[in-house]
Design an enzyme around this catalytic site. Structure first.
Site, PDB file in Angstrom:
ATOM      1  N   MET A 203       0.806  -1.221   0.000  1.00 45.05           N
ATOM      2  CA  MET A 203       0.000   0.000   0.000  1.00 45.05           C
ATOM      3  C   MET A 203       0.840   1.272   0.000  1.00 45.05           C
ATOM      4  O   MET A 203       0.709   2.135  -0.846  1.00 45.05           O
ATOM      5  CB  MET A 203      -0.857  -0.071   1.281  1.00 45.05           C
ATOM      6  N   LYS A 204       1.728   1.316   0.965  1.00 44.14           N
ATOM      7  CA  LYS A 204       2.497   2.538   1.234  1.00 44.14           C
ATOM      8  C   LYS A 204       3.428   2.925   0.081  1.00 44.14           C
ATOM      9  O   LYS A 204       3.639   4.102  -0.197  1.00 44.14           O
ATOM     10  CB  LYS A 204       3.300   2.264   2.509  1.00 44.14           C
ATOM     11  N   GLY A 205       3.997   1.938  -0.599  1.00 46.87           N
ATOM     12  CA  GLY A 205       4.873   2.227  -1.715  1.00 46.87           C
ATOM     13  C   GLY A 205       6.212   2.781  -1.313  1.00 46.87           C
ATOM     14  O   GLY A 205       6.745   2.434  -0.257  1.00 46.87           O
TER      15      GLY A 205
END
Ligand code: B12
Lengths: 345, 259
Positions: free
Chosen positions: B137-139
């Site tokens: 999600m965070k990347g």
């Protein structure tokens, strides 16, 4: 008569399979192409990886280049086309896609050095070879990348040339052992039970392709899509009456480790062909002693073994010593040191 | 084009050299460690070593004792070699790069189903930051990971995942792409592990409906080709590069309606 002419009579598509990177595949390829030229054979050349770049991308060691004679048919992806040191005529843009662009089918217009690459996937190779034969060539040589052996699959290759050498180990004994292991796995016994063969050859199940076959030839599907990571499930599927387990995919040490010793003795494991075996030489010997039986629907023809006494890691063997040791361990197989040439059959 | 103009002079692109203080002075700085304790002899050894590497009059601009008989050096000096910039060819993944939102829309329009990617850092490799940067999600660097993409089902299995388990998962979920991360390259462990991955995929017969991608700080697209992968991604890769490649490749290969 040359070695290649002899091979070409028996086999149309031959792969050079390396026991390891730097086992001498490219040298073997150049040697065969030279012989083929002398014999007047029109060749097709492709690779499961990439070949002909001067320095090795993996180990950054110097690497022999591939010299192609005029009129050879070769596969070159778009991004390598400009790197050929000679002129190539594009015959066709194939639908085959690689990491270096679409594969172009080319004719060598003037003899010279060419960087060859082909699809990484074996199924794509099969399609590509058919297109190469349409160009009216006598024979195809596929250069296998690194230590990749899947190209030996009889669906793609009629036979293989196995390249082995000092790079595998600092001890000749180990080089010989590893090489003999591969050759003996490739010569696994064929399924002789015709009833079984008939069942397996017509089996074309979509999802659950692993099968158990009992003494009365009743077939049952094992409820997994792959045996990988499913050793315990395969083990559970083996009943008292099970005689054969058919695994259309890979068999690995991890899978076999989950089969109980008693069941391992009781059944014969049947594979489509020997490229499915992913078990090292030592473990294979142990399992064989414990009663592992493997049979295959199709075998791999080993046309010859090439040896390379030099390792890029900076050591080498006496060439006769290595050559003779491999010859002795593989009676009946042509063994050649491609740098010296002079294959005696 | 074989020339272009810098702030002060015209560069001959067929013979480029490093720039230190003045154009074409060939000044290079390099650092290395020698297995000897710091001292006059050690510094002389560093100088001689730099000379052997083609550096003229190298000066040791920094040296520090690393303890237990090792010394770290920084050496500075001119070299003569030139590189022909006009002859350089670098192979790259050839696909148009869409941003995250565009990717989601493109998939909906051109594929019409969710695409599934399964990834892991494989073998003995415990480095998770690379694969997390792509998938989670965070990347990374302000670029969200695949989990945030619409119409993408991203499954990150973590690190030290055996090739067999990664493939088993990919088969179970009928993935469109397998993402392999390799960071440790000492003694070329990554090469063996990566070719083993390719070979297992071949044996399982999944290569006609699953893409096989690798990535990591020492992975290039050319290496991927040599090993038999469909694509390879090095540093400065973000999720949108991976998604753009995978979705366009699915369409190009006719895998939109795969079973
Ligand atoms: C953090 C770190 C660790 C952490 C890892 C924690 C974790 N959960 O990941 C710990 C402390 C556990 C660790 C351990 C080790 N490490 Co370490 N580690 C690092 C460090 C400092 C940063 C790596 C990192 O996170 N980079 C950031 C990410 C985002 O970058 P990236 O991985 O390159 O990923 C990008 C691209 O490559 C690409 N990408 C990566 N994977 C994939 C996959 C796909 C499919 C795609 C498309 C793209 C892609 O996309 C990413 C985003 O752009 C580096 C040094 C450095 N500064 O680089 C050393 C380094 C990687 N480690 C190294 C070593 C040697 C080790 C150890 C062997 C040390 C030891 N002797 O025990 C162990 C190995 C453990 C093991 N079994 O793997 C060496 C590797 C040398 C080599 N080339 O082999 C390095 C380079 C340090 C060095 N200079 O020696 N390490």
């Amino acid at each position: 008569m040359g070695f290649i002419a002899d091979i070409q009579k028996k086999y149309k598509t031959v792969s050079i399979v390396g026991m390891a990177k730097n086992a001498g595949k490219t040298t073997a390829l150049n040697y065969l192409l030279e012989e083929a030229y002398d014999e007047g054979l029109r060749m097709g050349v492709t690779s499961t990886g990439r070949d002909g770049e001067t320095s090795d991308l993996v180990f950054e060691t110097d690497k022999p280049k591939v010299y192609l004679f005029e009129d050879t048919i070769v596969t070159v992806p778009e991004q390598l086309f400009g790197l050929a040191e000679t002129s190539l005529e594009i015959l066709k843009r194939t639908s085959c896609r690689t990491a270096l662009g679409q594969v172009l089918l080319c004719r060598v217009a003037r003899s010279g050095y060419v960087q060859i690459a082909g699809p990484g996937s074996i199924m794509e190779h099969k399609k590509l070879c058919a297109q190469m034969f349409e160009q009216g060539i006598d024979m195809i040589i596929i250069d296998g990348a690194i230590d990749r052996k899947s190209i030996a699959d009889p669906a793609t290759s009629d036979a293989i040339i196995l390249s082995t050498g000092a790079v595998i180990s600092r001890r000749i004994k180990n080089v010989v052992e590893e090489t003999v292991h591969v050759v003996s796995v490739y010569k696994s016994p064929l399924v002789e039970d015709e009833k079984l063969r008939a069942i397996l050859e017509k089996e074309d199940r979509d999802v659950f392709r692993i099968l158990t076959i009992d003494k009365d030839y009743n077939v049952a599907q094992v409820p997994v899509r792959t045996a990988l990571g499913a050793g315990p499930i395969v083990n559970d599927a083996i009943g008292e009456d099970t005689r054969f387990v058919y695994i259309p995919g890979a068999i690995t040490e991890r899978i076999l480790d989950h089969i109980s010793p008693a069941k391992l003795k009781q059944v014969t494991i049947v594979l489509p062909n020997p490229t499915k075996v992913f078990v090292g030489a030592t473990r294979w010997q142990q399992l064989r002693k414990m009663g592992l039986h493997v049979q295959v629907l199709e075998n791999i023809e080993v046309a010859a073994v090439t040896v390379n006494p030099f390792s890029p890691h900076g050591y080498s063997f006496d060439r006769d010593e290595l050559l003779n040791a491999v010859k002795e361990a593989l009676p009946g197989l042509p063994v050649v040191d491609v740098r010296v040439g002079g294959l005696d059959l | 084009m074989s020339n272009f103009t810098t702030a002060t002079s015209t560069v001959d692109l067929t013979k480029i050299k490093p720039y230190g203080d003045t154009y074409n002075d060939g000044k290079v700085q390099m650092s290395f460690t020698l297995p000897v304790p710091d001292g006059e002899e050690a510094q002389e050894a560093a100088r001689q070593y730099a000379k052997l590497m083609g550096m003229d009059e190298p000066s040791v601009t920094h040296h520090s004792d690393l303890g237990i008989g090792y010394t770290f050096f920084v050496v500075y000096g001119p070299v003569h070699h030139t590189v022909d910039y006009t002859k350089i060819r670098v192979t790259k993944v050839e696909s148009h790069v869409f941003d995250r939102v565009e990717c989601g829309e493109w998939i909906a329009k051109n594929i019409g189903r969710t695409i599934t990617m399964v990834g892991a850092s494989t073998g003995s490799d415990a480095h998770t930051v690379g694969i997390d940067a792509i998938m989670n999600m965070k990347g990374f660097h302000g670029h969200f990971g695949l989990e945030r993409f619409k119409n993408v089902n991203a499954i990150n299995m973590g690190s030290q995942v055996p090739n067999e388990e990664l493939i088993a998962k990919a088969i179970e979920v009928n993935a469109d792409a397998i993402l392999v991360s390799q960071t440790v390259t000492q003694k070329d462990v990554h090469i063996k592990n990566l070719t083993n991955m390719v070979e297992l995929c071949e044996a399982e017969g999944i290569r006609d409906h699953m893409l096989l991608l690798c990535g990591g700080p020492r992975i290039s697209h050319e290496l991927a080709q040599e090993l038999g992968f469909d694509a390879g991604f090095g540093p400065e890769t973000y999720a949108e590069h991976v998604c753009s490649y995978v979705m366009q490749e699915i369409v190009a290969r006719g895998w939109v309606n795969k079973k």
